[in-house]
Motif scaffolding. Structure first.
Motif, PDB file in Angstrom:
ATOM      1  N   ARG A  42      -9.960  21.887  35.588  1.00  0.00           N
ATOM      2  CA  ARG A  42     -10.273  22.645  34.424  1.00  0.00           C
ATOM      3  C   ARG A  42     -11.304  21.727  33.442  1.00  0.00           C
ATOM      4  O   ARG A  42     -11.422  20.736  33.407  1.00  0.00           O
ATOM      5  CB  ARG A  42      -9.601  23.849  33.203  1.00  0.00           C
ATOM      6  CG  ARG A  42      -8.163  24.371  34.309  1.00  0.00           C
ATOM      7  CD  ARG A  42      -9.292  25.442  34.962  1.00  0.00           C
ATOM      8  NE  ARG A  42      -8.069  26.428  34.658  1.00  0.00           N
ATOM      9  CZ  ARG A  42      -7.707  26.838  35.783  1.00  0.00           C
ATOM     10  NH1 ARG A  42      -8.193  26.233  36.818  1.00  0.00           N
ATOM     11  NH2 ARG A  42      -6.008  28.168  36.264  1.00  0.00           N
ATOM     12  N   VAL A  72     -13.680  27.837  37.037  1.00  0.00           N
ATOM     13  CA  VAL A  72     -12.946  26.895  36.203  1.00  0.00           C
ATOM     14  C   VAL A  72     -13.727  26.309  34.948  1.00  0.00           C
ATOM     15  O   VAL A  72     -13.242  25.375  34.095  1.00  0.00           O
ATOM     16  CB  VAL A  72     -11.824  25.963  37.247  1.00  0.00           C
ATOM     17  CG1 VAL A  72     -11.569  27.396  38.124  1.00  0.00           C
ATOM     18  CG2 VAL A  72     -13.379  25.689  37.641  1.00  0.00           C
ATOM     19  N   HIS A 106      -4.949  25.892  28.151  1.00  0.00           N
ATOM     20  CA  HIS A 106      -4.645  26.062  29.423  1.00  0.00           C
ATOM     21  C   HIS A 106      -3.372  24.369  29.551  1.00  0.00           C
ATOM     22  O   HIS A 106      -3.321  23.791  30.421  1.00  0.00           O
ATOM     23  CB  HIS A 106      -5.858  24.825  29.405  1.00  0.00           C
ATOM     24  CG  HIS A 106      -6.965  25.914  29.959  1.00  0.00           C
ATOM     25  ND1 HIS A 106      -6.791  26.946  30.864  1.00  0.00           N
ATOM     26  CD2 HIS A 106      -8.437  26.166  29.403  1.00  0.00           C
ATOM     27  CE1 HIS A 106      -7.910  27.291  31.319  1.00  0.00           C
ATOM     28  NE2 HIS A 106      -8.728  26.547  30.789  1.00  0.00           N
TER      29      HIS A 106
END
Length: 282
Positions: free
Chosen positions: A208, A239, A272
């Motif tokens: 990410r 991403v 995340h």
């Protein structure tokens, strides 16, 4: 409860940093906060301190560190910046693995810190996340048009056109260094190969990216989404999250802008963290 301790690395353990830890570090990803330019690991306005503690509160192990020749870490002689940073990371990673075992790693960096994070990510498969403040960006096909429109509609520039022209004339006649022309000339920025390897690698690793841009980047970035799209790498845009704050300054001297940055990074990191925890080190 966040715990903090001194971190050392390198030859004779002369490299210095500070680790902020959450209560439970058993599955925590590691965020390495690199310093920018010659600044101390705290960064201007204690930005890295505030971010490291916020990330630790979310469950990350956050290391703010002085690279060799910066802050409290001594200079390593007879090496290029790229060579020294690479060796620093080798030693840092060894010290981190002694403390915590193999971990998924994220790199955070402002300006030259972002440059170094990209170059390291291009070489290390364990770096699976990037938080980049004012990184290098390629220009997309619409950049020049948007840049011209911005300049033509900037009332302040038109009001001060005589001062701008006089300054440029003085620079020309005095043969001043081109270092005045672009902030990038003062940086050891990643090359095209670094950028391609790093960001294509992020896609392959299902990593990410968070990229944030301020007024400092207007000469090469001027539209949110440009960073990922201009790379031309399939799968990068999904991403990558981008923010463009043209009214913010490079080192976030305004408290409101600094707080917005910290909240944005914290929100992204919180969303995340489970993904990063699920990833296995190479």
């Amino acid at each position: 409860m966040i715990k903090e301790k001194i971190f050392t690395y390198g030859e004779h353990q002369h490299g210095i940093g500070v680790v902020s830890e959450p209560d439970d570090t058993s599955t925590s990803p590691v965020v390495v906060l690199l310093n920018a330019g010659l600044s101390h690991r705290a960064e201007p306005y204690r930005l890295n301190v505030l971010l490291a503690r916020r990330l630790a509160a979310l469950g990350y192990i956050a290391l703010r560190v002085d690279l060799s020749g910066k802050g409290d870490s001594p200079t390593r002689e007879s090496m290029s910046n790229r060579e020294s940073v690479s060796l620093d990371w080798t030693y840092m990673k060894q010290s981190l693995e002694i403390l915590y075992g193999p971990r998924t790693v994220l790199m955070f960096g402002l300006c030259s810190g972002a440059d170094n994070g990209i170059k390291l990510c291009a070489q290390d498969p364990d770096i699976k996340g990037l938080i980049l403040l004012d990184p290098v960006s390629r220009q997309d096909p619409g950049f020049a048009r948007r840049d011209l429109l911005r300049k033509l509609t900037n009332l302040s520039k038109w009001q001060n056109i005589h001062k701008i022209l006089l300054r440029r004339f003085k620079q020309s006649t005095n043969k001043e260094s081109s270092l005045l022309d672009s902030p990038m000339d003062l940086r050891d920025e990643p090359n095209d190969e670094d950028m391609d390897q790093c960001l294509s690698g992020i896609v392959k690793k299902d990593g990410r990216v968070l990229a944030l841009f301020t007024s400092q980047t207007l000469y090469h970035y001027n539209k949110c989404g440009q960073f990922a799209s201009a790379m031309g790498i399939d799968g990068l845009t999904p991403v990558t999250e981008e923010f463009f704050w043209p009214n913010a300054k490079h080192i976030y001297p305004v408290e409101m802008h600094r707080n917005r940055l910290i909240e944005t990074v914290a929100d992204w990191a919180d969303r995340h963290i489970q993904h990063f925890k699920s990833m296995k080190p190479e």
